[in-house]
Design a protein around this motif. Structure first.
Motif, PDB file in Angstrom:
ATOM      1  N   LYS A 161     -43.326   9.516   6.700  1.00 38.95           N
ATOM      2  CA  LYS A 161     -43.492  10.842   7.512  1.00 38.95           C
ATOM      3  C   LYS A 161     -44.171  11.892   6.923  1.00 38.95           C
ATOM      4  CE  LYS A 161     -39.974  14.014   8.231  1.00 38.95           C
ATOM      5  NZ  LYS A 161     -38.659  14.554   8.912  1.00 38.95           N
ATOM      6  N   VAL A 162     -43.740  11.890   5.306  1.00 39.61           N
ATOM      7  CA  VAL A 162     -44.349  12.789   4.514  1.00 39.61           C
ATOM      8  C   VAL A 162     -45.865  12.666   4.225  1.00 39.61           C
ATOM      9  CG1 VAL A 162     -44.529  13.923   2.173  1.00 39.61           C
ATOM     10  CG2 VAL A 162     -42.314  13.382   3.401  1.00 39.61           C
ATOM     11  N   THR A 164     -47.806  11.004   6.603  1.00 42.15           N
ATOM     12  CA  THR A 164     -48.489  11.363   7.674  1.00 42.15           C
ATOM     13  C   THR A 164     -48.684  12.813   7.910  1.00 42.15           C
ATOM     14  OG1 THR A 164     -47.503   9.551   8.866  1.00 42.15           O
ATOM     15  CG2 THR A 164     -48.627  11.042  10.337  1.00 42.15           C
ATOM     16  N   GLY A 165     -47.660  13.728   7.277  1.00 38.88           N
ATOM     17  CA  GLY A 165     -47.609  15.120   7.281  1.00 38.88           C
ATOM     18  C   GLY A 165     -48.816  15.716   6.329  1.00 38.88           C
ATOM     19  N   ARG A 167     -51.651  13.840   5.956  1.00 39.09           N
ATOM     20  CA  ARG A 167     -52.969  13.736   6.599  1.00 39.09           C
ATOM     21  C   ARG A 167     -53.187  14.879   7.710  1.00 39.09           C
ATOM     22  NH1 ARG A 167     -53.491   8.925   9.498  1.00 39.09           N
ATOM     23  NH2 ARG A 167     -51.226   8.603   9.121  1.00 39.09           N
ATOM     24  N   ALA A 168     -51.924  15.149   8.267  1.00 42.32           N
ATOM     25  CA  ALA A 168     -51.951  16.103   9.463  1.00 42.32           C
ATOM     26  C   ALA A 168     -52.292  17.771   8.926  1.00 42.32           C
ATOM     27  CB  ALA A 168     -50.624  16.352  10.028  1.00 42.32           C
ATOM     28  N   ALA A 176     -50.053  22.137  11.270  1.00 43.36           N
ATOM     29  CA  ALA A 176     -49.331  21.487  10.545  1.00 43.36           C
ATOM     30  C   ALA A 176     -48.227  22.695  10.100  1.00 43.36           C
ATOM     31  CB  ALA A 176     -49.887  21.247   9.174  1.00 43.36           C
ATOM     32  N   GLY A 180     -43.637  22.846  11.295  1.00 39.21           N
ATOM     33  CA  GLY A 180     -42.710  23.219   9.961  1.00 39.21           C
ATOM     34  C   GLY A 180     -43.054  22.386   9.114  1.00 39.21           C
ATOM     35  N   ILE A 181     -44.063  21.915   8.965  1.00 42.75           N
ATOM     36  CA  ILE A 181     -44.632  21.444   7.702  1.00 42.75           C
ATOM     37  C   ILE A 181     -44.783  22.564   6.537  1.00 42.75           C
ATOM     38  CG2 ILE A 181     -46.223  20.119   6.295  1.00 42.75           C
ATOM     39  CD1 ILE A 181     -46.931  18.592   9.076  1.00 42.75           C
ATOM     40  N   LYS A 182     -43.965  22.169   5.457  1.00 39.54           N
ATOM     41  CA  LYS A 182     -43.830  23.423   4.291  1.00 39.54           C
ATOM     42  C   LYS A 182     -45.460  22.869   3.502  1.00 39.54           C
ATOM     43  CE  LYS A 182     -40.761  26.105   1.839  1.00 39.54           C
ATOM     44  NZ  LYS A 182     -39.757  26.405   1.071  1.00 39.54           N
ATOM     45  N   VAL A 186     -46.813  20.481   0.411  1.00 44.21           N
ATOM     46  CA  VAL A 186     -47.314  19.199   0.365  1.00 44.21           C
ATOM     47  C   VAL A 186     -48.649  19.428  -0.522  1.00 44.21           C
ATOM     48  CG1 VAL A 186     -48.977  18.119   1.915  1.00 44.21           C
ATOM     49  CG2 VAL A 186     -46.719  18.908   2.837  1.00 44.21           C
TER      50      VAL A 186
END
Lengths: 288, 238
Positions: A161-162, A164-165, A167-168, A176, A180-182, A186
């Motif tokens: 998940k992280v 992919t996050g 890459r997102a 992103a 809610g991706i911090k 990242v």
């Protein structure tokens, strides 16, 4: 003879590929071309050397120690230098990372002096005979290690998940953030990974080469490999790395030693002459 | 459920929102109408905490969220489907959907919700392994909405879901929003397509250069002379 040169080239190419992949990942995640990448590699390898030779710790402790050091170094660099500069113009980032390169070289010279050191081989043993060619176990070990490391990175980026996050985030920062991706977390993670990749490259390279505070110049080889492969494309960076490795191992046999240094640049110009975006590069669309 | 009390925001020296108050009741579908640059998107950005407030207060379920971060907003269940869709172009359809559930930890339920999205939008199921940038505009909008729903929103903020889409697809999307509302989702919808937005809205606000100039029930505003002339393009008949 040519076969063993190619295998040696693949070994060096593995290191170039690791450096280039790290550089591309940092560019994609934080938009920063890290001119200190080779010096991340250099100083982490010195840490491994000290743990291994001076403190006489086991191999794996030295490696884990150096990787941990590199990860922390990456995070500190991101927090103190990159995070502020990335909101400004590109020239700021270039000077910032170049500055880091000089700082790290300076520190390394104080701690380990300007001398060259012999780094012990990780994969000792007799040369393997394949037909008439003899191949060093070190080369084979380096190639296999690099493949394992790159595969792990690929799996991390695609199956977790992280990952992919991450890459997102490189594709759309606002979206992103809305997931809610911090973002700062990242960024920090990607620089830790960048550091780890650099440290791996150094540990694999050092036994074949002497260890010295000047080895950070590999940054430019890595950048060239990344451009040849199509800047911004990780697979391209790997291809570029191996291509550079093989050619700079084979071609010197046929040309005067003095010209060795220009091989990467000639290859760069040749590739860009045929395909300006690099081997796997997509056409750049400038948005107005 | 959501209250914007006298909110003021600006980009540099340009005032985007000037003393705006908007209330959204639980289970309602509320629309914000207005021309380009009237401050509609800024409203949603402020709620998602992408834009700092200069004055005013944001309340969500009775809690003051004026100072919270964008991640906290997502954790609170405030989910925005941004303008221009903003899907992740190089991720697959399924990866895009799982990113919507980034803040959730209930793996089994996430899997169930993936199935649910596939039943809402069968086309996304057919294309689940495809890279998202290969989808058509309408499919991308469906993906963006489905990605938002993957977060299990308490309130769904939609920014111009009809933008750049063919009328048939716009109708599909609006009838889907109506279904969502009837299933109990609270929705705040920002739209330039005033006619569509007013038809499905319980309540609506009209923004003009950062100020709320008119508000009322959706049907009321559909009959309002000023709205008819300025936003629906219907001239007063003699």
């Amino acid at each position: 003879m040519i076969f063993s040169l190619i295998v040696d080239g693949l070994a060096v190419g593995s290191v170039y590929a690791l450096v280039a992949v790290g550089l591309v990942m940092l560019v994609k995640s934080t938009g920063a071309l890290n001119f200190a990448h080779g010096d991340f590699m250099m100083i982490s390898t010195f840490v491994a050397y000290s743990l291994l030779v001076q403190l006489e710790l086991p191999f794996w402790v030295a490696i884990v120690g150096a990787l941990a050091f590199a990860a922390v170094l990456g995070m500190v660099a991101e927090r103190l230098v990159i995070r502020k500069l990335m909101t400004g113009p590109m020239s700021g980032i270039i000077m910032g990372t170049l500055g880091m390169a000089y700082i790290l070289q300076g520190i390394a010279k104080i701690v380990w002096t300007d001398d060259i050191f012999k780094f012990p081989e990780f994969f000792p043993g007799d040369f393997v005979k394949i037909g008439s060619a003899s191949i060093s176990p070190q080369s084979i070990g380096v190639i296999i290690s690099a493949i394992i490391i790159i595969t792990c990175l690929y799996l991390f980026l695609n199956l977790t998940k992280v990952g992919t996050g991450l890459r997102a985030l490189t594709q759309n920062k606002t979206a992103a953030t809305l997931m809610g991706i911090k973002v700062t977390k990242v960024y920090s993670l990607s620089w830790a990974l960048g550091g780890i990749l650099a440290a791996f490259a150094g540990i694999l390279l050092a036994p074949a080469l002497y260890l010295s505070t000047g080895m950070g110049g590999i940054t430019f080889t890595g950048i060239i490999a990344a451009i040849i492969g199509g800047f911004g494309n990780m697979f391209g960076a790997i291809i570029g790395g191996y291509l550079l490795g093989i050619l700079s191992s084979v071609i010197p046999v046929y040309i005067p030693t003095e010209l060795q240094g220009i091989i990467p640049f000639v290859l760069l110009m040749l590739v860009l002459f045929i395909k300006p975006t690099g081997i796997l590069g997509k056409k750049m669309v400038k948005k107005v | 459920m959501l209250k914007l009390n006298n909110i003021t925001c600006s980009y540099g020296k340009v005032l985007a929102l000037d003393d705006v108050s908007i209330h959204v009741e639980k289970g309602a579908l509320v629309s914000i109408l207005g021309a380009n640059g009237a401050g509609k998107s800024s409203c949603l950005k402020a709620i998602s905490r992408l834009l700092k407030l200069q004055a005013g207060q944001l309340l969500f379920q009775g809690n003051d969220i004026t100072k919270s971060t964008p991640e906290q907003a997502v954790h609170n269940g405030i989910i925005q489907v941004p303008e221009g869709r903003m899907i992740f172009p190089d991720l697959t359809v399924t990866e895009n959907l799982t990113m919507g559930a980034y803040c959730r930890k209930d793996k089994k339920e996430i899997q169930n919700d993936l199935e649910k999205m596939n039943s809402y939008f069968p086309i996304l199921k057919d294309r689940r392994r495809q890279i998202a940038s290969t989808l058509s505009g309408g499919e991308q909008q469906m993906l963006a909405i489905a990605r938002g729903l993957m977060a299990r929103p308490k309130i769904l903020l939609l920014d111009e879901p009809s933008l750049g889409l063919a009328p048939v697809i716009v109708e599909d999307i609006f009838s889907f929003l109506l279904e969502l509302k009837q299933a109990g989702t609270t929705i705040l919808l920002v739209e330039q397509n005033a006619f569509m937005a007013l038809q499905i809205a319980d309540y609506a606000y009209v923004l003009e250069t950062g100020k709320v100039t008119l508000e009322g029930q959706g049907k009321e505003l559909l009959e309002n002379e000023r709205v008819r002339e300025s936003y629906l393009g219907i001239k007063k008949s003699k």
